[in-house]
Design a protein around this motif. Structure first.
Motif, PDB file in Angstrom:
ATOM      1  N   ARG A  14       1.020  -0.980   0.772  1.00  0.00           N
ATOM      2  CA  ARG A  14      -0.218   0.091  -0.038  1.00  0.00           C
ATOM      3  C   ARG A  14       0.929   1.549  -0.174  1.00  0.00           C
ATOM      4  O   ARG A  14       1.947   1.273   0.276  1.00  0.00           O
ATOM      5  CB  ARG A  14      -1.158  -0.036   1.285  1.00  0.00           C
ATOM      6  CG  ARG A  14      -0.503  -0.475   2.835  1.00  0.00           C
ATOM      7  CD  ARG A  14       0.704   0.583   3.042  1.00  0.00           C
ATOM      8  NE  ARG A  14       0.176   0.260   4.953  1.00  0.00           N
ATOM      9  CZ  ARG A  14       0.969   1.442   5.421  1.00  0.00           C
ATOM     10  NH1 ARG A  14       1.928   2.329   4.205  1.00  0.00           N
ATOM     11  NH2 ARG A  14       1.451   1.137   6.192  1.00  0.00           N
ATOM     12  N   ASP A 184      -6.124  -0.420  10.217  1.00  0.00           N
ATOM     13  CA  ASP A 184      -6.136  -0.138   8.245  1.00  0.00           C
ATOM     14  C   ASP A 184      -4.849  -1.690   7.704  1.00  0.00           C
ATOM     15  O   ASP A 184      -5.582  -1.968   6.911  1.00  0.00           O
ATOM     16  CB  ASP A 184      -5.376   1.000   7.999  1.00  0.00           C
ATOM     17  CG  ASP A 184      -6.471   2.156   8.303  1.00  0.00           C
ATOM     18  OD1 ASP A 184      -8.006   2.234   8.367  1.00  0.00           O
ATOM     19  OD2 ASP A 184      -6.526   3.537   8.363  1.00  0.00           O
ATOM     20  N   ASP A 185      -3.944  -1.263   7.893  1.00  0.00           N
ATOM     21  CA  ASP A 185      -3.326  -2.624   8.061  1.00  0.00           C
ATOM     22  C   ASP A 185      -4.158  -4.032   8.162  1.00  0.00           C
ATOM     23  O   ASP A 185      -3.747  -4.884   6.889  1.00  0.00           O
ATOM     24  CB  ASP A 185      -1.839  -2.620   8.341  1.00  0.00           C
ATOM     25  CG  ASP A 185      -0.781  -0.990   7.431  1.00  0.00           C
ATOM     26  OD1 ASP A 185      -1.056  -1.077   6.224  1.00  0.00           O
ATOM     27  OD2 ASP A 185       0.076  -0.617   8.501  1.00  0.00           O
ATOM     28  N   ILE A 190      -3.077  -5.911   5.099  1.00  0.00           N
ATOM     29  CA  ILE A 190      -1.072  -5.664   3.907  1.00  0.00           C
ATOM     30  C   ILE A 190      -0.582  -6.751   4.727  1.00  0.00           C
ATOM     31  O   ILE A 190       0.067  -6.753   5.666  1.00  0.00           O
ATOM     32  CB  ILE A 190      -0.844  -4.357   4.039  1.00  0.00           C
ATOM     33  CG1 ILE A 190      -1.955  -3.736   4.158  1.00  0.00           C
ATOM     34  CG2 ILE A 190      -0.104  -3.819   3.846  1.00  0.00           C
ATOM     35  CD1 ILE A 190      -2.019  -3.204   2.068  1.00  0.00           C
ATOM     36  N   ILE A 193       4.980  -3.544   3.963  1.00  0.00           N
ATOM     37  CA  ILE A 193       4.800  -2.135   3.719  1.00  0.00           C
ATOM     38  C   ILE A 193       6.166  -1.599   2.985  1.00  0.00           C
ATOM     39  O   ILE A 193       7.418  -2.112   3.897  1.00  0.00           O
ATOM     40  CB  ILE A 193       4.666  -1.631   5.304  1.00  0.00           C
ATOM     41  CG1 ILE A 193       3.006  -2.524   5.168  1.00  0.00           C
ATOM     42  CG2 ILE A 193       5.060  -0.203   5.768  1.00  0.00           C
ATOM     43  CD1 ILE A 193       3.005  -1.992   7.199  1.00  0.00           C
ATOM     44  N   GLN A 206       4.066   0.170  16.078  1.00  0.00           N
ATOM     45  CA  GLN A 206       2.954  -0.578  14.955  1.00  0.00           C
ATOM     46  C   GLN A 206       4.187  -2.489  15.124  1.00  0.00           C
ATOM     47  O   GLN A 206       2.666  -2.642  15.239  1.00  0.00           O
ATOM     48  CB  GLN A 206       4.083  -0.286  13.608  1.00  0.00           C
ATOM     49  CG  GLN A 206       3.659   1.527  13.669  1.00  0.00           C
ATOM     50  CD  GLN A 206       3.656   2.213  12.188  1.00  0.00           C
ATOM     51  OE1 GLN A 206       4.057   1.221  11.670  1.00  0.00           O
ATOM     52  NE2 GLN A 206       3.746   3.205  12.455  1.00  0.00           N
ATOM     53  N   PRO A 218       3.321  -7.385   9.770  1.00  0.00           N
ATOM     54  CA  PRO A 218       3.748  -7.207   7.931  1.00  0.00           C
ATOM     55  C   PRO A 218       5.317  -7.169   7.524  1.00  0.00           C
ATOM     56  O   PRO A 218       6.037  -6.733   9.001  1.00  0.00           O
ATOM     57  CB  PRO A 218       3.050  -5.968   7.500  1.00  0.00           C
ATOM     58  CG  PRO A 218       2.245  -5.496   8.492  1.00  0.00           C
ATOM     59  CD  PRO A 218       2.463  -5.749   9.156  1.00  0.00           C
ATOM     60  N   TYR A 220       8.757  -4.986   6.492  1.00  0.00           N
ATOM     61  CA  TYR A 220       8.351  -4.193   6.749  1.00  0.00           C
ATOM     62  C   TYR A 220       9.825  -2.987   5.714  1.00  0.00           C
ATOM     63  O   TYR A 220      11.159  -4.167   5.792  1.00  0.00           O
ATOM     64  CB  TYR A 220       9.118  -2.569   7.871  1.00  0.00           C
ATOM     65  CG  TYR A 220       7.947  -2.673   8.701  1.00  0.00           C
ATOM     66  CD1 TYR A 220       7.017  -1.905   8.794  1.00  0.00           C
ATOM     67  CD2 TYR A 220       7.393  -4.437   9.784  1.00  0.00           C
ATOM     68  CE1 TYR A 220       5.937  -1.914   9.254  1.00  0.00           C
ATOM     69  CE2 TYR A 220       6.678  -3.542  10.316  1.00  0.00           C
ATOM     70  CZ  TYR A 220       5.139  -3.101  10.255  1.00  0.00           C
ATOM     71  OH  TYR A 220       4.443  -2.249  10.418  1.00  0.00           O
TER      72      TYR A 220
END
Ligand SMILES: [Zn+2]
Length: 311
Positions: A14, A184-185, A190, A193, A206, A218, A220
């Motif tokens: 995203r 949101d992720d 997701i 990232i 996070q 996720p 990163y």
């Protein structure tokens, strides 16, 4: 191609701009990096407008950003999501954490926190303050004192920062960035990232929130931040110009060079579409520069030189 090939086909990346102004070169770099990584994995690339911090938003900036992405051929999958329309989702998460007894109100002022040495010392955990008119903090039970970034390598977080109970809803009632970005992720599924290295340190919190919410973290990757000079992010505040929407080729070419990607000279491409297609086909994750910042100096219209800034 990033190292975790098992995501092949189920990759979801995203780009999440905040509509506080038009896209400049630095935000294009972040958009392009996440797009290339997603498309090279045959993944989905989503766009989310991070307009939760309403005082900083500028009317019409969201549609301008989307029109710019479109002009650069950075076409997103699915529907664009707006954080301002997702309060119920964030409130649900806050309610869940509240039921688990993991959040609490705090009325410490900035001045009081400064007197604590700059980091909040979790002193309001056991006070029973009212929720309204106060900031809401989460008890930090999953402190992250370090993590590995796929580009920037090992990132160490000072233990006192890692253990700080942080704000998830501000005193003014707005949900904090750290909460909404993770919610949101998770909700958007997701997996990867890819973003600018200005968000490297906040990544630790996070990750801790993903752990707290029992969700998989996720993958990163933080690309270098485009800076006007070391330590100064290109931004509206330091007069980074909006990128050229009518003639995207030179700026797209420059952004690919910024990202260390293999490109021929500009005249070898017929269109920005052909250039972008070439970039996806020849994407090389290992060539993404492993520095936190790159200084961008305009040399002529739509032309830049790049100076890596080492730690
Ligand atoms: Zn407090």
């Amino acid at each position: 191609m990033s190292p975790n090939a098992e995501y092949f086909g189920s990759y979801r990346g995203r780009f999440a701009p905040s509509p506080s102004g038009p896209l400049h070169f630095g935000s294009l770099v972040a958009a392009l990096a996440s797009y290339l990584d997603a498309k090279a994995h045959h993944g989905q690339w989503l766009v989310r407008i991070e307009d939760i911090d309403t005082p900083r938003m500028i009317d019409g900036a969201d549609s301008d950003i989307l029109a710019t992405l479109d002009a650069y051929g950075l076409h997103w999958d699915g529907t664009v999501v707006y954080q301002s329309q997702r309060h119920a989702l964030y409130q649900d998460t806050l309610n869940t954490l509240n039921k688990l007894g993991l959040v609490y109100p705090c009325q410490c002022t900035r001045k009081e926190i400064k007197a604590m040495g700059g980091l909040y010392d979790n002193r309001c955990r056991n006070k029973s303050l009212p929720q309204s008119q106060n900031a809401i903090r989460i008890e930090q039970h999953f402190p992250i004192t370090g993590f590995n970034d796929a580009i920037q390598g090992r990132v160490d977080i000072p233990p006192s920062l890692a253990h700080e109970d942080y704000i998830i809803r501000r005193r003014d009632g707005l949900f904090a960035y750290q909460l909404v970005v993770v919610v949101d992720d998770i909700e958007q599924g997701i997996t990867h990232i890819v973003r600018g290295a200005d968000l490297l340190e906040p990544t630790a919190r996070q990750i801790s929130l993903f752990n707290q919410l029992k969700q998989s973290v996720p993958f990163y990757s933080h690309v270098p931040l485009a800076v006007a000079k070391p330590g100064f992010k290109l931004s509206k505040q330091n007069h980074a110009p909006a990128i050229n929407k009518t003639n995207p080729m030179p700026t797209l070419h420059a952004a690919l060079r910024f990202l260390g990607q293999p490109v021929d000279s500009l005249e070898n491409y017929d269109s920005s579409k052909a250039l972008l297609q070439h970039a996806v086909q020849n994407y090389d994750f290992n060539r993404l520069p492993k520095v936190p910042e790159i200084q961008v100096r305009p040399t002529a219209e739509d032309s830049f030189e790049f100076i890596p800034v080492h730690r």
